[in-house]
Design an enzyme around this catalytic site. Structure first.
Site, PDB file in Angstrom:
ATOM      1  N   ASN A   1       0.857  -1.186   0.000  1.00 40.57           N
ATOM      2  CA  ASN A   1       0.000   0.000   0.000  1.00 40.57           C
ATOM      3  C   ASN A   1       0.899   1.243   0.000  1.00 40.57           C
ATOM      4  O   ASN A   1       2.131   1.124  -0.028  1.00 40.57           O
ATOM      5  CB  ASN A   1      -0.962  -0.026   1.205  1.00 40.57           C
ATOM      6  CG  ASN A   1      -0.232  -0.127   2.549  1.00 40.57           C
ATOM      7  OD1 ASN A   1       0.823   0.477   2.743  1.00 40.57           O
ATOM      8  ND2 ASN A   1      -0.793  -0.895   3.472  1.00 40.57           N
TER       9      ASN A   1
ATOM     10  N   SER B   1      -3.434   0.708  -2.546  1.00 35.86           N
ATOM     11  CA  SER B   1      -4.290   1.807  -2.103  1.00 35.86           C
ATOM     12  C   SER B   1      -3.417   3.000  -1.775  1.00 35.86           C
ATOM     13  O   SER B   1      -2.261   2.853  -1.379  1.00 35.86           O
ATOM     14  CB  SER B   1      -5.117   1.404  -0.876  1.00 35.86           C
ATOM     15  OG  SER B   1      -4.256   1.090   0.208  1.00 35.86           O
TER      16      SER B   1
ATOM     17  N   VAL C   1     -15.542   0.989   0.292  1.00 39.03           N
ATOM     18  CA  VAL C   1     -16.603   0.261   0.988  1.00 39.03           C
ATOM     19  C   VAL C   1     -16.484   0.564   2.473  1.00 39.03           C
ATOM     20  O   VAL C   1     -15.389   0.504   3.044  1.00 39.03           O
ATOM     21  CB  VAL C   1     -16.493  -1.261   0.747  1.00 39.03           C
ATOM     22  CG1 VAL C   1     -17.590  -2.000   1.501  1.00 39.03           C
ATOM     23  CG2 VAL C   1     -16.574  -1.569  -0.744  1.00 39.03           C
ATOM     24  N   ASP C   2     -17.592   0.899   3.110  1.00 33.72           N
ATOM     25  CA  ASP C   2     -17.586   1.282   4.522  1.00 33.72           C
ATOM     26  C   ASP C   2     -17.632   0.037   5.409  1.00 33.72           C
ATOM     27  O   ASP C   2     -18.652  -0.283   6.023  1.00 33.72           O
ATOM     28  CB  ASP C   2     -18.770   2.201   4.820  1.00 33.72           C
ATOM     29  CG  ASP C   2     -18.758   2.695   6.276  1.00 33.72           C
ATOM     30  OD1 ASP C   2     -17.664   2.712   6.880  1.00 33.72           O
ATOM     31  OD2 ASP C   2     -19.836   3.049   6.791  1.00 33.72           O
TER      32      ASP C   2
ATOM     33  N   ASP D   1      -4.539 -10.610   0.879  1.00 34.52           N
ATOM     34  CA  ASP D   1      -4.057 -11.945   0.501  1.00 34.52           C
ATOM     35  C   ASP D   1      -4.740 -12.415  -0.779  1.00 34.52           C
ATOM     36  O   ASP D   1      -4.101 -13.016  -1.660  1.00 34.52           O
ATOM     37  CB  ASP D   1      -4.320 -12.936   1.638  1.00 34.52           C
ATOM     38  CG  ASP D   1      -3.768 -12.445   2.967  1.00 34.52           C
ATOM     39  OD1 ASP D   1      -2.633 -11.949   2.983  1.00 34.52           O
ATOM     40  OD2 ASP D   1      -4.489 -12.538   3.978  1.00 34.52           O
TER      41      ASP D   1
END
Length: 309
Positions: free
Chosen positions: A144, A181, A217-218, A226
Protein backbone atom coordinates in the site's frame (compact mmCIF):
# COMPACT_ATOMS: atom_id res chain seq x y z
CA UNK A 1 1.50 -27.61 -18.38
CA UNK A 2 1.12 -27.80 -14.61
CA UNK A 3 1.78 -24.55 -12.74
CA UNK A 4 2.69 -24.93 -9.07
CA UNK A 5 2.68 -22.29 -6.33
CA UNK A 6 4.39 -22.47 -2.94
CA UNK A 7 2.32 -20.25 -0.65
CA UNK A 8 3.85 -19.38 2.73
CA UNK A 9 1.16 -17.57 4.70
CA UNK A 10 -1.02 -17.75 7.77
CA UNK A 11 -3.87 -20.24 8.21
CA UNK A 12 -7.13 -19.97 10.12
CA UNK A 13 -9.59 -22.73 10.98
CA UNK A 14 -12.59 -20.43 10.58
CA UNK A 15 -12.77 -17.75 7.91
CA UNK A 16 -10.51 -16.43 5.18
CA UNK A 17 -7.07 -14.96 5.63
CA UNK A 18 -3.60 -15.85 4.37
CA UNK A 19 -3.52 -19.28 2.73
CA UNK A 20 -7.29 -19.67 3.20
CA UNK A 21 -7.76 -16.51 1.10
CA UNK A 22 -5.20 -17.48 -1.54
CA UNK A 23 -5.39 -21.26 -2.08
CA UNK A 24 -8.99 -21.78 -3.15
CA UNK A 25 -9.02 -18.95 -5.74
CA UNK A 26 -5.71 -20.10 -7.20
CA UNK A 27 -6.92 -23.71 -7.39
CA UNK A 28 -10.14 -22.60 -9.06
CA UNK A 29 -7.97 -20.92 -11.71
CA UNK A 30 -6.01 -24.12 -12.32
CA UNK A 31 -2.92 -23.68 -10.14
CA UNK A 32 -1.54 -26.43 -7.92
CA UNK A 33 -0.95 -24.85 -4.50
CA UNK A 34 1.44 -26.21 -1.86
CA UNK A 35 0.77 -24.40 1.42
CA UNK A 36 3.07 -23.81 4.36
CA UNK A 37 1.15 -22.25 7.24
CA UNK A 38 3.24 -19.62 9.01
CA UNK A 39 0.66 -19.58 11.79
CA UNK A 40 -2.31 -21.79 12.57
CA UNK A 41 -4.98 -19.83 14.41
CA UNK A 42 -8.59 -20.57 15.27
CA UNK A 43 -9.62 -17.38 13.44
CA UNK A 44 -8.11 -14.02 12.48
CA UNK A 45 -7.06 -11.60 15.21
CA UNK A 46 -9.90 -9.15 14.54
CA UNK A 47 -12.18 -11.39 16.61
CA UNK A 48 -12.52 -10.95 20.37
CA UNK A 49 -10.58 -14.19 20.97
CA UNK A 50 -8.15 -16.36 19.06
CA UNK A 51 -5.92 -19.35 19.82
CA UNK A 52 -3.22 -21.16 17.93
CA UNK A 53 0.41 -21.79 17.09
CA UNK A 54 3.17 -19.93 15.26
CA UNK A 55 5.64 -21.73 12.96
CA UNK A 56 9.29 -20.98 13.75
CA UNK A 57 12.08 -20.50 11.22
CA UNK A 58 13.54 -23.90 12.20
CA UNK A 59 10.17 -25.60 11.70
CA UNK A 60 9.83 -23.92 8.30
CA UNK A 61 13.28 -25.24 7.38
CA UNK A 62 12.29 -28.79 8.44
CA UNK A 63 9.18 -28.69 6.23
CA UNK A 64 11.18 -27.42 3.26
CA UNK A 65 13.85 -30.09 3.79
CA UNK A 66 11.13 -32.75 3.64
CA UNK A 67 9.96 -31.39 0.28
CA UNK A 68 13.58 -31.32 -0.97
CA UNK A 69 14.35 -34.88 0.16
CA UNK A 70 11.52 -36.12 -2.03
CA UNK A 71 12.76 -34.00 -4.94
CA UNK A 72 9.38 -32.26 -5.30
CA UNK A 73 10.64 -28.71 -4.81
CA UNK A 74 10.19 -27.38 -8.34
CA UNK A 75 7.93 -24.32 -8.21
CA UNK A 76 6.78 -21.79 -10.77
CA UNK A 77 5.65 -19.25 -8.17
CA UNK A 78 6.20 -18.41 -4.52
CA UNK A 79 3.60 -16.30 -2.70
CA UNK A 80 4.13 -14.73 0.73
CA UNK A 81 2.19 -12.38 2.98
CA UNK A 82 2.10 -11.41 6.66
CA UNK A 83 5.04 -12.29 8.90
CA UNK A 84 6.06 -11.00 12.33
CA UNK A 85 9.45 -12.65 12.78
CA UNK A 86 12.78 -11.64 11.22
CA UNK A 87 14.36 -15.10 11.36
CA UNK A 88 11.28 -16.62 9.69
CA UNK A 89 11.39 -13.97 6.95
CA UNK A 90 15.11 -14.52 6.40
CA UNK A 91 14.51 -18.27 6.10
CA UNK A 92 11.82 -17.54 3.49
CA UNK A 93 14.39 -15.52 1.52
CA UNK A 94 16.93 -18.37 1.73
CA UNK A 95 14.31 -20.82 0.42
CA UNK A 96 13.32 -18.52 -2.44
CA UNK A 97 16.93 -17.99 -3.48
CA UNK A 98 17.49 -21.76 -3.54
CA UNK A 99 14.28 -22.33 -5.51
CA UNK A 100 15.31 -19.64 -8.01
CA UNK A 101 18.67 -21.32 -8.50
CA UNK A 102 16.79 -24.52 -9.35
CA UNK A 103 14.31 -22.67 -11.58
CA UNK A 104 15.56 -19.24 -12.75
CA UNK A 105 12.13 -18.46 -14.26
CA UNK A 106 10.39 -18.78 -10.86
CA UNK A 107 8.28 -15.70 -10.02
CA UNK A 108 8.11 -14.51 -6.42
CA UNK A 109 4.98 -12.54 -5.51
CA UNK A 110 5.34 -10.65 -2.23
CA UNK A 111 2.83 -8.64 -0.23
CA UNK A 112 5.27 -6.70 2.00
CA UNK A 113 2.98 -6.38 5.01
CA UNK A 114 4.38 -3.62 7.24
CA UNK A 115 1.49 -1.34 8.15
CA UNK A 116 -0.97 1.24 6.85
CA UNK A 117 -2.17 4.80 7.38
CA UNK A 118 1.10 5.95 8.92
CA UNK A 119 1.64 3.21 11.49
CA UNK A 120 3.37 -0.16 11.49
CA UNK A 121 1.58 -3.29 12.65
CA UNK A 122 4.61 -5.54 12.57
CA UNK A 123 7.82 -5.14 14.63
CA UNK A 124 10.02 -2.36 13.26
CA UNK A 125 13.00 -4.71 12.82
CA UNK A 126 11.15 -6.34 9.89
CA UNK A 127 11.47 -3.14 7.86
CA UNK A 128 15.19 -3.52 6.96
CA UNK A 129 14.68 -7.24 6.23
CA UNK A 130 11.96 -6.44 3.72
CA UNK A 131 13.91 -3.54 2.23
CA UNK A 132 17.33 -5.18 1.97
CA UNK A 133 16.53 -8.89 1.56
CA UNK A 134 12.93 -9.60 0.57
CA UNK A 135 12.12 -6.94 -2.03
CA UNK A 136 15.39 -7.50 -3.98
CA UNK A 137 14.42 -11.14 -4.67
CA UNK A 138 10.75 -10.34 -5.42
CA UNK A 139 9.36 -10.13 -8.95
CA UNK A 140 5.91 -8.76 -8.11
CA UNK A 141 5.10 -6.68 -5.01
CA UNK A 142 1.79 -5.30 -3.74
CA UNK A 143 2.49 -2.61 -1.09
CA UNK A 144 0.00 0.00 0.00
CA UNK A 145 1.11 3.65 -0.04
CA UNK A 146 2.55 3.56 3.48
CA UNK A 147 4.55 0.41 2.75
CA UNK A 148 5.83 1.79 -0.56
CA UNK A 149 6.95 4.97 1.24
CA UNK A 150 8.66 2.96 3.99
CA UNK A 151 10.53 0.76 1.54
CA UNK A 152 11.81 3.69 -0.55
CA UNK A 153 12.12 6.44 2.06
CA UNK A 154 10.11 8.76 -0.19
CA UNK A 155 6.69 10.28 0.54
CA UNK A 156 3.83 10.24 -1.95
CA UNK A 157 1.60 13.28 -2.22
CA UNK A 158 1.14 13.45 -6.00
CA UNK A 159 0.74 10.98 -8.84
CA UNK A 160 4.16 12.00 -10.15
CA UNK A 161 5.74 11.10 -6.80
CA UNK A 162 3.89 7.76 -6.83
CA UNK A 163 5.43 6.97 -10.23
CA UNK A 164 8.86 7.93 -8.88
CA UNK A 165 8.35 5.61 -5.89
CA UNK A 166 7.34 2.75 -8.18
CA UNK A 167 10.48 3.36 -10.25
CA UNK A 168 12.58 3.25 -7.07
CA UNK A 169 10.93 -0.08 -6.20
CA UNK A 170 11.70 -1.35 -9.71
CA UNK A 171 15.34 -0.39 -9.15
CA UNK A 172 15.33 -2.52 -5.98
CA UNK A 173 14.34 -5.63 -7.97
CA UNK A 174 10.65 -6.20 -8.79
CA UNK A 175 9.49 -5.82 -12.40
CA UNK A 176 5.85 -5.41 -11.36
CA UNK A 177 4.69 -3.03 -8.61
CA UNK A 178 1.08 -2.39 -7.66
CA UNK A 179 0.37 0.19 -4.95
CA UNK A 180 -2.92 -1.30 -3.83
CA UNK A 181 -4.29 1.81 -2.10
CA UNK A 182 -3.23 5.41 -1.68
CA UNK A 183 -4.38 8.74 -0.24
CA UNK A 184 -4.21 10.43 -3.63
CA UNK A 185 -7.42 12.23 -4.67
CA UNK A 186 -9.56 10.30 -7.12
CA UNK A 187 -10.85 11.92 -10.30
CA UNK A 188 -14.20 10.33 -9.49
CA UNK A 189 -14.63 11.91 -6.05
CA UNK A 190 -14.06 11.07 -2.41
CA UNK A 191 -15.99 7.80 -2.60
CA UNK A 192 -13.09 6.28 -4.55
CA UNK A 193 -9.50 5.46 -3.67
CA UNK A 194 -6.60 5.43 -6.11
CA UNK A 195 -4.41 2.41 -6.87
CA UNK A 196 -1.40 2.56 -9.17
CA UNK A 197 0.56 -0.07 -11.07
CA UNK A 198 3.83 -0.21 -12.97
CA UNK A 199 5.39 -3.01 -14.99
CA UNK A 200 8.79 -3.15 -16.68
CA UNK A 201 8.77 -5.20 -19.86
CA UNK A 202 11.11 -5.94 -22.77
CA UNK A 203 14.12 -6.28 -20.49
CA UNK A 204 13.28 -3.01 -18.69
CA UNK A 205 13.31 -1.03 -21.93
CA UNK A 206 9.66 -0.01 -21.53
CA UNK A 207 7.34 0.55 -18.59
CA UNK A 208 3.57 0.24 -18.53
CA UNK A 209 1.67 2.31 -15.96
CA UNK A 210 -1.89 1.78 -14.79
CA UNK A 211 -4.15 3.84 -12.54
CA UNK A 212 -7.30 2.48 -10.93
CA UNK A 213 -10.06 4.46 -9.20
CA UNK A 214 -11.63 1.91 -6.86
CA UNK A 215 -14.99 2.35 -5.05
CA UNK A 216 -14.61 2.59 -1.26
CA UNK A 217 -16.60 0.26 0.99
CA UNK A 218 -17.59 1.28 4.52
CA UNK A 219 -16.41 -1.87 6.27
CA UNK A 220 -13.21 -3.49 7.52
CA UNK A 221 -12.35 -6.71 5.72
CA UNK A 222 -9.61 -9.18 6.59
CA UNK A 223 -7.94 -11.35 3.95
CA UNK A 224 -8.55 -9.01 1.02
CA UNK A 225 -4.83 -8.23 0.63
CA UNK A 226 -4.06 -11.95 0.50
CA UNK A 227 -6.77 -12.50 -2.11
CA UNK A 228 -5.48 -9.54 -4.13
CA UNK A 229 -1.89 -10.83 -4.24
CA UNK A 230 -3.11 -14.30 -5.26
CA UNK A 231 -5.31 -12.90 -8.04
CA UNK A 232 -2.52 -10.65 -9.31
CA UNK A 233 -0.28 -13.74 -9.44
CA UNK A 234 -2.93 -15.61 -11.44
CA UNK A 235 -3.81 -12.88 -13.90
CA UNK A 236 -0.24 -11.74 -14.53
CA UNK A 237 0.49 -15.40 -15.29
CA UNK A 238 -2.23 -15.38 -17.94
CA UNK A 239 -1.33 -11.86 -19.17
CA UNK A 240 2.40 -11.61 -18.43
CA UNK A 241 3.08 -8.42 -20.41
CA UNK A 242 -0.32 -6.77 -20.06
CA UNK A 243 -0.61 -5.16 -16.63
CA UNK A 244 -3.76 -3.31 -17.66
CA UNK A 245 -5.73 -6.51 -18.31
CA UNK A 246 -4.23 -8.30 -15.29
CA UNK A 247 -5.26 -5.40 -13.03
CA UNK A 248 -8.74 -5.14 -14.56
CA UNK A 249 -9.28 -8.85 -13.87
CA UNK A 250 -7.78 -8.68 -10.36
CA UNK A 251 -9.68 -5.58 -9.25
CA UNK A 252 -12.91 -6.92 -10.78
CA UNK A 253 -12.59 -10.16 -8.77
CA UNK A 254 -12.03 -8.06 -5.64
CA UNK A 255 -15.10 -5.95 -6.41
CA UNK A 256 -17.37 -8.97 -6.84
CA UNK A 257 -16.13 -10.75 -3.70
CA UNK A 258 -16.36 -7.61 -1.55
CA UNK A 259 -19.83 -6.64 -2.81
CA UNK A 260 -21.14 -10.15 -2.21
CA UNK A 261 -19.57 -10.15 1.26
CA UNK A 262 -20.89 -6.75 2.34
CA UNK A 263 -24.41 -7.51 1.06
CA UNK A 264 -24.49 -10.78 2.98
CA UNK A 265 -23.02 -9.18 6.12
CA UNK A 266 -25.66 -6.40 6.18
CA UNK A 267 -28.37 -9.00 5.65
CA UNK A 268 -27.10 -10.96 8.67
CA UNK A 269 -26.55 -7.90 10.86
CA UNK A 270 -29.95 -6.39 10.24
CA UNK A 271 -31.01 -2.78 9.61
CA UNK A 272 -28.91 -0.09 11.29
CA UNK A 273 -26.36 -2.51 12.79
CA UNK A 274 -22.67 -2.74 11.85
CA UNK A 275 -21.65 -6.25 10.78
CA UNK A 276 -19.37 -8.21 13.12
CA UNK A 277 -16.04 -9.82 12.14
CA UNK A 278 -17.65 -13.27 11.63
CA UNK A 279 -20.31 -11.72 9.40
CA UNK A 280 -17.64 -9.95 7.32
CA UNK A 281 -15.68 -13.11 6.47
CA UNK A 282 -15.15 -13.14 2.69
CA UNK A 283 -17.78 -15.00 0.67
CA UNK A 284 -15.13 -16.94 -1.18
CA UNK A 285 -16.85 -20.19 -2.14
CA UNK A 286 -19.97 -18.28 -3.19
CA UNK A 287 -17.77 -16.18 -5.51
CA UNK A 288 -16.28 -19.14 -7.39
CA UNK A 289 -17.81 -18.17 -10.75
CA UNK A 290 -16.59 -14.57 -10.41
CA UNK A 291 -13.09 -15.75 -9.55
CA UNK A 292 -13.00 -18.04 -12.59
CA UNK A 293 -14.39 -15.53 -15.07
CA UNK A 294 -14.94 -12.08 -13.56
CA UNK A 295 -17.31 -9.67 -15.27
CA UNK A 296 -15.00 -6.71 -15.88
CA UNK A 297 -16.24 -3.73 -13.87
CA UNK A 298 -12.86 -1.97 -13.78
CA UNK A 299 -12.25 -0.82 -17.32
CA UNK A 300 -10.25 1.98 -18.87
CA UNK A 301 -12.54 5.00 -18.57
CA UNK A 302 -16.14 4.84 -17.37
CA UNK A 303 -17.49 5.14 -13.84
CA UNK A 304 -15.17 2.51 -12.43
CA UNK A 305 -11.89 3.05 -14.17
CA UNK A 306 -8.54 1.49 -14.69
CA UNK A 307 -6.91 4.40 -16.45
CA UNK A 308 -3.57 4.10 -18.20
CA UNK A 309 -1.17 6.87 -17.15
Amino acid sequence: MECRVLSIQSHVVRGYVGNKSASFPLQVLGFEVDSINSVQFSNHTGYSHWKGQVLTADELHVLYEGIKLNNVHHYDYVLTGYSRDTSFLEMVVDIIQELKRANPSLVYVCDPVLGDHGSMYVPENLHPVYKNKVVPVADIITPNQFEAELLTGKNISTEKEAVEVMDLLHAMGPDTVVITSSDLPSRLGDQFLVSLGSQRTDGSRSTQRVRMDVPKVDAVFVGTGDLFAAMLLAWTHHYPNDLKTACEKTFSVMHHVIQRTISYAHELAGPGRRPSPPQLELRMVQSKADIEDPAIVMRTGGDRSAILI
